[in-house]
Design a protein around this motif. Structure first.
Motif, mmCIF file in Angstrom:
data_model
loop_
_atom_site.group_PDB
_atom_site.id
_atom_site.type_symbol
_atom_site.label_atom_id
_atom_site.label_comp_id
_atom_site.label_asym_id
_atom_site.label_seq_id
_atom_site.Cartn_x
_atom_site.Cartn_y
_atom_site.Cartn_z
ATOM 1 N N VAL A 23 0.809 -1.222 0.000
ATOM 2 C CA VAL A 23 0.000 0.000 0.000
ATOM 3 C C VAL A 23 0.840 1.269 0.000
ATOM 4 O O VAL A 23 0.335 2.342 -0.309
ATOM 5 C CB VAL A 23 -1.016 0.044 1.177
ATOM 6 N N ASP A 56 -8.367 -5.905 6.386
ATOM 7 C CA ASP A 56 -8.672 -4.568 5.858
ATOM 8 C C ASP A 56 -7.402 -3.724 5.775
ATOM 9 O O ASP A 56 -7.134 -2.889 6.633
ATOM 10 C CB ASP A 56 -9.713 -3.887 6.740
ATOM 11 N N GLU A 58 -6.814 -1.297 3.931
ATOM 12 C CA GLU A 58 -7.122 0.124 3.716
ATOM 13 C C GLU A 58 -7.081 0.941 4.999
ATOM 14 O O GLU A 58 -7.058 2.167 4.940
ATOM 15 C CB GLU A 58 -8.472 0.275 3.031
ATOM 16 N N THR A 61 -4.401 3.503 4.892
ATOM 17 C CA THR A 61 -4.428 4.643 3.969
ATOM 18 C C THR A 61 -5.736 5.424 3.970
ATOM 19 O O THR A 61 -5.806 6.497 3.378
ATOM 20 C CB THR A 61 -4.169 4.157 2.529
ATOM 21 N N SER A 62 -6.754 4.922 4.620
ATOM 22 C CA SER A 62 -8.079 5.547 4.526
ATOM 23 C C SER A 62 -8.331 6.659 5.542
ATOM 24 O O SER A 62 -9.191 7.503 5.327
ATOM 25 C CB SER A 62 -9.165 4.478 4.699
#
Length: 104
Positions: A23, A56, A58, A61-62
């Protein structure tokens, strides 16, 4: 070693390293295993973190605050080593990036 266990339980440091690098390419030169051992003293913490990120990725980065505080601790440690593509989680109430208070 029990081969029936998921990989994140057997090799949490490797799994976390792979996820982080997938990521955020700026983490390619960071020794993530050494960082994990420094930040998370107990292997059980690293196993739980590996499972959370496996489920998860993300969360790195979310900016979402749904994950355990270990995600925030990992991001802060990686940013201190030069990571640029990771986003600290934001407070679910005020939306600011600040240390979260939830356990984990």
């Amino acid at each position: 070693m029990d081969e029936s266990l998921p990989r994140f339980a057997i090799e949490p440091e490797t799994v976390i390293g792979e996820i982080v690098r997938s990521v955020d390419s700026s983490c390619a030169t960071i020794d993530i295993t050494a960082l994990l051992e420094e930040v998370f003293c107990y292997r059980s913490q690293r196993r739980t973190l590996a499972e959370v990120l496996h489920t998860d990725a993300e969360l790195l980065t979310s900016g979402r605050p749904e994950g355990p505080r270990t995600v925030e601790r990992l991001i802060r440690a990686l940013q201190a080593k030069g990571a640029t593509g990771l986003v600290l989680p934001r407070c679910g109430k005020c939306g600011r990036q600040r240390p979260l208070t939830a356990p984990g």
